[in-house]
Motif scaffolding. Structure first.
Motif, PDB file in Angstrom:
ATOM      1  N   GLY A 188       0.799  -1.216   0.000  1.00  9.92           N
ATOM      2  CA  GLY A 188       0.000   0.000   0.000  1.00  9.92           C
ATOM      3  C   GLY A 188       0.836   1.272   0.000  1.00  9.92           C
ATOM      4  N   LEU A 189       2.150   1.148   0.015  1.00  8.85           N
ATOM      5  CA  LEU A 189       3.018   2.320  -0.034  1.00  8.85           C
ATOM      6  C   LEU A 189       3.065   2.872  -1.449  1.00  8.85           C
ATOM      7  CD1 LEU A 189       6.042   1.100   2.133  1.00  8.85           C
ATOM      8  CD2 LEU A 189       3.945   2.257   2.880  1.00  8.85           C
ATOM      9  N   ASP A 190       3.205   4.180  -1.563  1.00 12.30           N
ATOM     10  CA  ASP A 190       3.282   4.758  -2.905  1.00 12.30           C
ATOM     11  C   ASP A 190       4.699   4.618  -3.449  1.00 12.30           C
ATOM     12  OD1 ASP A 190       4.904   6.930  -2.007  1.00 12.30           O
ATOM     13  OD2 ASP A 190       3.122   8.091  -1.483  1.00 12.30           O
ATOM     14  N   GLU A 199       7.564   6.315  -1.477  1.00 10.53           N
ATOM     15  CA  GLU A 199       7.850   5.645  -0.212  1.00 10.53           C
ATOM     16  C   GLU A 199       8.617   4.351  -0.438  1.00 10.53           C
ATOM     17  OE1 GLU A 199       3.956   7.275   2.282  1.00 10.53           O
ATOM     18  OE2 GLU A 199       3.819   5.462   1.047  1.00 10.53           O
ATOM     19  N   VAL A 230       3.037   0.718   6.764  1.00 10.93           N
ATOM     20  CA  VAL A 230       2.114  -0.125   5.995  1.00 10.93           C
ATOM     21  C   VAL A 230       0.782  -0.255   6.728  1.00 10.93           C
ATOM     22  CG1 VAL A 230       1.696  -2.498   5.211  1.00 10.93           C
ATOM     23  CG2 VAL A 230       3.923  -1.427   4.810  1.00 10.93           C
ATOM     24  N   ARG A 266      -0.469   1.864   8.825  1.00  8.57           N
ATOM     25  CA  ARG A 266      -1.138   3.164   8.759  1.00  8.57           C
ATOM     26  C   ARG A 266      -1.858   3.330   7.419  1.00  8.57           C
ATOM     27  NH1 ARG A 266       2.945   7.802   9.468  1.00  8.57           N
ATOM     28  NH2 ARG A 266       3.358   6.572  11.349  1.00  8.57           N
ATOM     29  N   ARG A 267      -1.199   2.899   6.354  1.00 13.30           N
ATOM     30  CA  ARG A 267      -1.848   2.978   5.034  1.00 13.30           C
ATOM     31  C   ARG A 267      -3.093   2.087   4.988  1.00 13.30           C
ATOM     32  NH1 ARG A 267       0.595   6.730   4.797  1.00 13.30           N
ATOM     33  NH2 ARG A 267       2.222   7.441   3.350  1.00 13.30           N
TER      34      ARG A 267
END
Length: 232
Positions: A144-146, A149, A227, A229-230
């Motif tokens: 889920g990190l962009d 990141e 991760v 947090r996302r």
């Protein structure tokens, strides 16, 4: 990309080139790279020169310029060859895959100590080196990190591995460093009570030479928090 970099890009990414004129080639670019790598492995990157490689191959220095423009291009080829193909990461989760990636990178740096020095600063990257970056980014696809990141995460892990590789050629760098420092602290330890206490505690608890694993796990822990947090 500047025009002065075009020959290097062609060497790294293009089809193998043959000399444009003159007699049939007596050498190949791969022979040059293998000879230069052997010198660097044995004596360090500073020992590599066009003249030294020519001597190793029993050719003249000028004849080598028919295959590579100079040392900078030769070193770029050495880097990509020494790194090798990126690892096939088949772990069950992103942490396992990134941990495997980091350990494989350390193995490469330990096999070719000059790689740490050679891979500093902006430069043209070869297919293997970019393949390593691709491998790490793919390992984090389900986090889920962009993109930014994930790139920063790769830089953070690679930086830790580079630091460990720079510590030297011994298998127990922290313990060896502690022994050296211990001689100084026996004389001047009263000035540095926190250092003495920490080193004594590490020695008593068997926590020496844990910098590699400690660093990787703390980096992965931090990424795990991001991760989560996302996901929320």
């Amino acid at each position: 990309m500047g025009r002065d970099q075009e020959p290097l890009v062609e060497l790294l990414w293009g089809a193998p080139q043959k000399p444009r004129r003159g007699p049939k080639p007596a050498l190949t670019v791969d022979q040059l790279v293998r000879a230069a790598t052997a010198v660097a492995d044995a004596e360090g990157l500073a020992a590599v020169s066009m003249q030294r490689v020519a001597d190793e191959l029993s050719f003249t220095k000028m004849s080598l310029y028919r295959y590579v423009p100079g040392k900078a291009e030769l070193v770029a080829l050495m880097i990509d060859r020494a790194l090798g193909a990126p690892p096939d990461l088949t772990g069950n989760d992103w942490r396992e895959r990134l941990r495997a990636w980091a350990m494989r990178m350390l193995t490469g740096f330990q096999a070719h100590r000059w790689l740490v020095e050679a891979t500093v600063g902006p430069r043209v990257l070869g297919p293997n080196e970019i393949g390593w970056l691709e491998s790490a980014l793919v390992a984090m696809e389900d986090t889920g990190l962009d993109g930014g990141e994930r790139l920063d995460a790769v830089a953070l892990i690679a930086g830790h591995i580079r630091m460990i590789a720079q510590q030297g050629t011994t298998e127990q760098p922290e313990r060896d460093a502690g022994m050296i420092m211990g001689g100084v602290l026996r004389e001047h330890g009263a000035r540095y009570p926190a250092v003495c206490a920490a080193m004594a505690s590490a020695a008593a608890g068997g926590a020496q030479d844990q910098g590699l694993e400690f660093g990787i796990e703390r980096i992965l822990d931090g990424l795990g928090l991001l991760v989560d947090r996302r996901a929320d």
